[in-house]
Design an enzyme around this catalytic site. Structure first.
Site, mmCIF file in Angstrom:
data_model
loop_
_atom_site.group_PDB
_atom_site.id
_atom_site.type_symbol
_atom_site.label_atom_id
_atom_site.label_comp_id
_atom_site.label_asym_id
_atom_site.label_seq_id
_atom_site.Cartn_x
_atom_site.Cartn_y
_atom_site.Cartn_z
ATOM 1 N N HIS A 173 9.539 1.026 0.897
ATOM 2 C CA HIS A 173 8.326 0.997 0.076
ATOM 3 C C HIS A 173 7.828 -0.422 -0.230
ATOM 4 O O HIS A 173 7.065 -0.601 -1.157
ATOM 5 C CB HIS A 173 8.568 1.702 -1.267
ATOM 6 C CG HIS A 173 8.759 3.179 -1.165
ATOM 7 N ND1 HIS A 173 9.836 3.745 -0.553
ATOM 8 C CD2 HIS A 173 7.994 4.209 -1.604
ATOM 9 C CE1 HIS A 173 9.749 5.064 -0.631
ATOM 10 N NE2 HIS A 173 8.637 5.380 -1.245
ATOM 11 N N GLU B 261 -0.277 11.320 5.590
ATOM 12 C CA GLU B 261 -1.169 10.174 5.858
ATOM 13 C C GLU B 261 -1.940 10.282 7.169
ATOM 14 O O GLU B 261 -3.138 9.965 7.200
ATOM 15 C CB GLU B 261 -0.376 8.857 5.800
ATOM 16 C CG GLU B 261 0.045 8.431 4.406
ATOM 17 C CD GLU B 261 1.281 9.155 3.903
ATOM 18 O OE1 GLU B 261 1.875 9.927 4.691
ATOM 19 O OE2 GLU B 261 1.657 8.962 2.736
#
Lengths: 330, 316
Positions: free
Chosen positions: A135, A66
């Site tokens: 998550h 990322e």
């Protein structure tokens, strides 16, 4: 203008396709978005359509890094390209915080306006189903804390469509968060090349006179359910969909509170220090004389998201939790 | 090179006078690297991005030196109207993309500039400078991987000045041959001299041309030495290196080296060199005077440039 019934996911994809077709500068990058078609299928079919059939490098599969691909998107955006970066889940954007906060959000300012970062970072934010502690984050409040970013959290298929198109055309970095529980909801969507929803405009989704329920993203639908239940008891609740956190339309929220004299703010993020606390604080500060009761808050439990479905459901605010808060207001 | 040296000397003076605040990192001793590489680029076309030791690049890329020094002094006449400061100089019009304060954080942006050139099918080359300290950053390795994966026309130049702030190379890097950082990704990589400006220019032309032609990334480790401390506030250089070491390295001074070359080859007289020095000193004095006379920003300007199309909320 044409209207059709679309799911939130399909509305997003339609908006994305229209913007890619409209502007050669728009491209999409992220993990598994191309050949795999996206873990939540927002980019389904797009790799085939652009990269294969049109031989156009618009849908770009990245390594699982990322910070790196967010930084590449920022650099590209500084030259005028318009990247749409998909975070597989917003939880993973935590890895890219340095790029988003230290770089993207500061570039227009640090360059004295010489450069802009016309970039969208989008993806599912909030709890899905048993994805557990790493998550399930709701990070919109973290981002809305940071000047230089815009942060939106649409609740309806219409807004998914028209706010996404707006986000792509915005010259500033936009965090566009989609609660995974919303992807399958359906609604009537007016479409068209310039059907855009400007940011900084809240909307009243249901009018009422006794109480204001203020929320964004999936919690708007919890509030609508509560309003139905309250109506059966003869209580008229107004539901305000904030939809844009930064910029924030306080005026629409205040108008509602001035009418109903009672407010409860509902948000999925951890209750303590979440964005709902900011909204509640503003109502208290600016509408004190209009309030007949303290501003109520319903937020997620202040614990890491557990795996067990029983415990997970305990964490996420539901209609019963909001009803309890309504009773507490008296 | 002399302009950079004198400009940086003047910045040090301005810092000691209290005209510059915060962090300031000068390029003294490293001039040959920026000058040699810049000579190989197409002005106004190729992109350059670096970290916070960023005064030298704009000075040689066509930027207005007064606006550079005014920015360093936080004045409204600076490139960012005093909002960036020494570490954040930008001149986008001349393709200088800053000016970044997070070690290694700008390296994917450098890859992103090259990505944009490839996306638009333009033949621009991007140079992304970083320090030996930044060569350990995870995001740098991510950038190398994607630059190689997507054939991005970027040259990563690791300026190995032997120190990551106050930590010597062998105490921060497991492998001190930093050019090898590119090899696992199949990126052509070399270790080159950074003190002999003529050699730097020759190497730079060869590599820039190769990257433009082949549309692939390149990694260069340039060996130079930071004559100054890490930043203007670094007053304890003896904690990480000796006076003898500094004196020894001063013999590598790129400016003295060029002067010696010009003299030995009868290319320039001592008088002419002295005249150039005097001229540049006067020029830097004028730059300083103009910069120091630029007004401080007005308080209301604090809200400008947070967004391109709206103002942030106001007030405390």
């Amino acid at each position: 203008m044409p209207t059709q019934e679309l799911s939130y996911r399909d509305a997003l994809r339609m908006a994305l396709v229209e913007e890619i077709d409209r502007d050669q500068n728009v491209f999409v990058m992220g993990e598994d978005i191309g050949r795999y078609q996206g873990t939540f299928r927002v980019t389904e079919g797009l790799f085939q359509k652009y990269n294969v059939e049109q031989n156009d490098w618009r849908i770009i599969d990245t390594p699982i890094v990322e910070p790196g691909f967010t930084g590449i998107a920022i650099g590209a955006a500084m030259t005028g390209l318009r990247p749409v970066v998909e975070m597989m889940t917003m939880s993973f954007s935590i890895l890219a915080l340095d790029q988003i906060i230290n770089h993207a959000a500061k570039i227009h300012y640090m360059t004295g306006g010489q450069s802009t970062v016309p970039m969208v970072i989008r993806g599912p934010g909030g709890a899905a189903k048993q994805l557990s502690a790493q998550h399930s984050h709701s990070l919109e409040g973290w981002y809305a804390h940071c000047p230089g970013l815009k942060v939106v959290a649409p609740a309806t298929p219409q807004d998914a469509y028209s706010m996404f198109k707006q986000a792509v055309r915005d010259d500033n970095p936009v965090i566009f968060t989609e609660n995974p529980g919303l992807y399958t909801i359906k609604g009537e969507v007016t479409t068209g090349p310039d059907v855009l929803q400007p940011f900084g405009k809240a909307q009243v989704l249901r009018e009422g006179k006794d109480l204001s329920l203020v929320a964004y993203s999936r919690m708007v639908h919890v509030c609508l359910e509560v309003a139905d239940r309250l109506a059966e008891e003869g209580i008229s609740a107004e539901v305000v969909d904030v939809r844009s956190l930064l910029p924030l339309d306080t005026e629409t929220i205040y108008q509602s509170v001035r009418k109903t004299n009672r407010a409860i703010v509902v948000y999925e993020d951890w209750k303590s220090g979440g964005f709902g606390a900011e909204i509640a604080s503003r109502i208290s500060e600016d509408c004190f004389d209009d309030l007949d009761a303290p501003v109520g808050r319903v937020g997620g439990l202040n614990v890491p998201m557990p795996y067990s479905r029983v415990l997970e459901l305990e964490c996420i605010p539901n209609a019963d939790d909001v009803m309890a808060a309504v009773r507490k207001l008296g | 090179m002399v302009l950079i040296r004198r400009f940086e000397d003047k910045c040090n003076i301005a810092y000691r006078q209290g005209l510059v605040g915060g962090y300031m990192h000068v390029y003294i001793g490293m001039e040959a690297t920026a000058v040699g590489w810049n000579a190989a680029l197409k002005p106004g076309w190729d992109y350059v991005i670096t970290a916070y030791r960023d005064h030298a690049q704009p000075l040689i890329m066509g930027s207005d030196p007064v606006k550079v020094m005014a920015e360093i002094m936080g004045r409204s006449g600076g490139y960012s109207f005093g909002k960036g400061g020494s570490m954040h100089i930008y001149d986008i019009e001349n393709c200088f993309f800053g000016g970044w304060g997070i070690v290694g954080g700008h390296t994917p942006l450098g890859a992103g500039l090259a990505f944009a050139a490839k996306y638009r099918k333009e033949d621009r080359v991007t140079i992304c400078y970083l320090g030996d300290g930044a060569s350990n950053a995870g995001v740098f390795f991510e950038s190398l991987n994607m630059a190689a994966l997507w054939d991005l026309p970027v040259i990563f130049i690791i300026e190995n000045n032997e120190f990551a702030m106050g930590t010597r190379l062998e105490y921060h890097a497991a492998d001190t041959q930093l050019y090898k950082r590119g090899e696992p990704f199949g990126i052509k990589s070399e270790r080159l001299d950074g003190m002999d400006v003529l050699q730097v220019k020759a190497d730079a032309e060869r590599i820039v041309n190769w990257v433009r032609e082949n549309q692939k990334p390149y990694l260069v480790e340039v060996m130079n030495y930071r004559f100054a401390g890490h930043g203007a506030a670094d007053n304890d250089r003896q904690l990480y290196r000796t006076k003898e070491e500094e004196d020894e390295n001063t013999k590598r001074d790129p400016i003295a080296r060029l002067e010696k070359y010009l003299t030995e080859n009868n290319l320039m007289t001592a008088e002419k060199m002295e005249a150039i020095n005097v001229e540049i000193e006067e020029r830097v004095e004028a730059i300083y005077e103009e910069a120091v006379n630029s007004p401080h920003p007005e308080p209301h300007e604090v809200y400008a440039h947070v967004y391109s199309d709206m103002e942030p909320e106001k007030g405390h």
